[in-house]
Design an enzyme around this catalytic site. Structure first.
Site, mmCIF file in Angstrom:
data_model
loop_
_atom_site.group_PDB
_atom_site.id
_atom_site.type_symbol
_atom_site.label_atom_id
_atom_site.label_comp_id
_atom_site.label_asym_id
_atom_site.label_seq_id
_atom_site.Cartn_x
_atom_site.Cartn_y
_atom_site.Cartn_z
ATOM 1 C CB CYS A 383 4.950 10.722 -24.032
ATOM 2 S SG CYS A 383 5.252 11.511 -26.106
ATOM 3 C CG HIS A 509 9.003 10.898 -23.602
ATOM 4 N ND1 HIS A 509 9.167 10.199 -22.762
ATOM 5 C CD2 HIS A 509 8.731 11.402 -24.962
ATOM 6 C CE1 HIS A 509 8.339 9.688 -24.169
ATOM 7 N NE2 HIS A 509 8.770 10.579 -25.162
ATOM 8 C CD GLU A 511 10.636 9.025 -20.150
ATOM 9 O OE1 GLU A 511 10.391 9.789 -19.731
ATOM 10 O OE2 GLU A 511 10.128 8.618 -20.731
HETATM 11 N N1 GLN Z 1 1.261 7.891 -29.747
HETATM 12 C C1 GLN Z 1 1.437 9.504 -29.638
HETATM 13 C C2 GLN Z 1 2.392 10.582 -30.147
HETATM 14 O O1 GLN Z 1 2.811 10.500 -31.166
HETATM 15 C C3 GLN Z 1 2.867 9.410 -28.123
HETATM 16 C C4 GLN Z 1 3.951 9.109 -28.220
HETATM 17 C C5 GLN Z 1 4.722 9.074 -27.008
HETATM 18 O O2 GLN Z 1 3.958 8.682 -25.879
HETATM 19 N N2 GLN Z 1 5.708 8.869 -27.342
HETATM 20 O O3 GLN Z 1 1.818 11.428 -30.140
#
Ligand code: GLN
Length: 535
Positions: A383, A509, A511
């Site tokens: 992410c 994600h 994970e």
């Molecule tokens: N802050 C970034 C976004 O909103 C990444 C979000 C995250 O890592 N969950 O896209």
């Protein structure tokens, strides 16, 4: 024939942090291993509607379900111990309960009535608990009541449980109370008084527990079990030891050794099929016996609070156990990388940059991503970890020194990471990100494809920003290639470096989908790359 509907409630006493979530998850694991159709539900007695707006410093990671609800991290334990995807039906907050009741009141559903905690709120709570059984097609639900007995916020839930005990046949509802039996450092004695007091609190609201689970640092001798049984009015066999263990995955096995699951099923009038824990035992053995250590650096903002990256650490453990390696996490504060540069990253066999929000520490994460690119160190970006890899590449390879995400620099001349189109104009923060599982196509001939072995994947998301497709060609030509894209080919879901041993960064994600007995393919591939980097 009415279908079976059984309820087990897990309450906690004395202090928080005793492991109620892991106890609940372990019960799920044990009952499932005996073929019971069990589901788990967490009650968070906060006014927040979901966990998305809560602070990771206080509550640890925000978990995301497949259907896109932002939940407390216990839902992650539940999914891992059940080997199953859960949904909105498995998570309940006071915010949701009041929201539903107030909306109904505005619609006029309660015309003429005074709307009150009892019965309106308690009815809503009971409906949602029963709803968990229906939504999942289960015959038994284990419901964890967050917080500790005696908290003001928890009272409506305890009252709902009290009512259910009255309304349903005795053998359909059981209450398990987890309490603390500390050792006095001066005398080395185990003390049962705090447990007695918390059971007293529970009885004061009309609930007599059926089982007392005693969290204790040392074995609980029979004499103390008898004492707890006498003072708390439960049979001595219903006092269950829950000792400190080196890994949470040992908890189901320790509870099975206490015969807890069989006793609980007996109390619920259910016969118990033989349990099959062989695969779980094998996993725990691998976890304990792994000899070779892999040292993985996690560069993050919240590294002083490990729970903020809980699912990532668990996913590393699952993959490590499958490969026969022990994963040692080096927690590297992003700000330390900003201060010390390469020195802060020394001695690791791979770098993982996890998700995150806000500008603090971004420069350190970009440095870490660039360091891995230059040195050939395996890199796994998740992410925000993908977004910083893209920024680092734009600055170092494409020469766009001011490239950035518009999250951190709204006026950057090179917005390589930008708001998702559907996010433009979104003001409210609660539950408005791109959340939950989305499908993606994995490009052939990529490391990502080699890891998954599949052309179609579904992974969970939690972000507002994304790779800006305007720059796609330049990146690709220079060697950072898209390796997963959305089915409509509009969104870049993952990128990787063409000329690097293993440099993979994903917008989702992974994970959240790793399970002890089914490690996630990307974590496996990352650790394999880390293992060969060291040799
Ligand atoms: N802050 C970034 C976004 O909103 C990444 C979000 C995250 O890592 N969950 O896209």
């Amino acid at each position: 024939m009415p279908t079976l509907a059984k309820y087990v409630f897990v309450t906690g006493g004395v202090v928080s942090g005793l492991g109620k979530g892991v106890l609940t998850a372990s019960l799920g694991c044990l009952l499932r291993s005996r073929g019971v159709r069990v589901t788990l539900q967490k009650i968070d007695p906060y006014l927040n509607v979901d966990a998305g707006t809560m602070n990771p410093y206080e509550h640890g990671e925000v978990f995301v379900t497949k259907d896109g609800l932002e939940t407390d991290l216990d839902i992650g334990h539940y999914e891992r111990f059940l080997h199953e995807d859960l949904s909105r039906a498995n998570y309940l907050t006071t915010g949701q309960v009041y929201w539903a009741v107030i909306q109904r009141e505005r619609c006029g559903d309660y015309l003429g009535q005074t709307v009150q905690v009892i019965p309106h709120i308690t009815e809503e709570i009971k409906g949602r608990i029963k709803g968990a059984l229906e939504a999942t097609g289960s015959e038994l639900v284990v419901v964890e009541v967050g917080g500790t007995v005696g908290d003001i916020e928890g009272l409506p839930y305890l009252e709902a449980i009290r009512q259910l005990r009255d309304e349903l046949p005795r053998e359909d509802v059981a209450v398990v109370h987890l309490a603390y039996v500390p050792v006095l450092s001066t005398t080395g004695e185990l003390k049962t008084k705090p447990t007695q007091h918390s059971v007293k609190e529970l009885r004061a609201v009309g609930i007599q527990p059926d089982f007392i689970v005693a969290r204790c640092p040392t074995p609980l001798p029979l004499a103390l079990r008898k004492k707890i049984a006498l003072f708390c009015d439960v049979p001595v066999e219903h006092v269950i030891e829950d000792r400190d263990l080196s890994s949470i995955y040992e908890v189901p096995l320790a509870l099975a050794a206490e015969d807890f699951d069989r006793k609980l099923l007996h109390r619920l009038g259910l016969s118990s099929a033989a349990s099959d824990l062989a695969a779980w035992e094998d996993f725990v053995r691998r976890l304990q016996n792994a000899e070779e250590t892999l040292r993985i650096g996690i560069v993050g903002k919240y590294v002083e609070l490990r729970d903020a990256y809980l699912s990532i650490v668990e996913a590393l453990r699952h993959a490590g156990a499958a490969l026969g390696k022990k994963v040692e996490v080096a927690w590297i504060p992003a700000q330390k990388v900003e201060e010390q540069g390469e020195k802060a990253l020394a001695g690791v066999q791979g770098i993982l940059v996890p998700g995150g929000f806000g500008e603090r520490g971004i420069a350190g994460k970009i440095f870490a991503a660039e360091h891995a690119r230059r040195t050939g160190l395996p890199y796994f970006g998740i992410c925000l970890g993908m977004q910083v890899a893209v920024i680092a590449f734009a600055r170092a390879v494409l020469g766009w020194s001011e490239a950035n995400s518009t999250e951190f620099d709204p006026r950057t001349p090179y917005p390589v990471i930008d708001l998702l189109p559907e996010q433009a104009g979104v003001k409210a923060k609660g539950g408005t990100m791109r959340l939950g599982e989305y499908p993606a196509k994995v490009q052939p001939g990529t490391r990502l494809r080699a890891a998954y072995g599949e052309a179609q994947i579904g992974e969970r998301h939690r972000h507002r920003y994304e790779f800006n497709p305007r720059y796609l060609e330049e990146f690709e030509r220079a060697g950072l290639v898209p390796c997963a894209i959305s089915p409509d080919e509009r969104l870049v879901e993952a990128v990787e470096l063409r000329d690097h041993p293993w440099y993979v960064a994903v917008q989702f994600h992974p994970e959240f989908r790793s399970r002890p007995l089914r490690p996630h393919p990307l974590f496996l591939a990352f650790l394999r790359a880390c293992a060969s980097f060291s040799s």
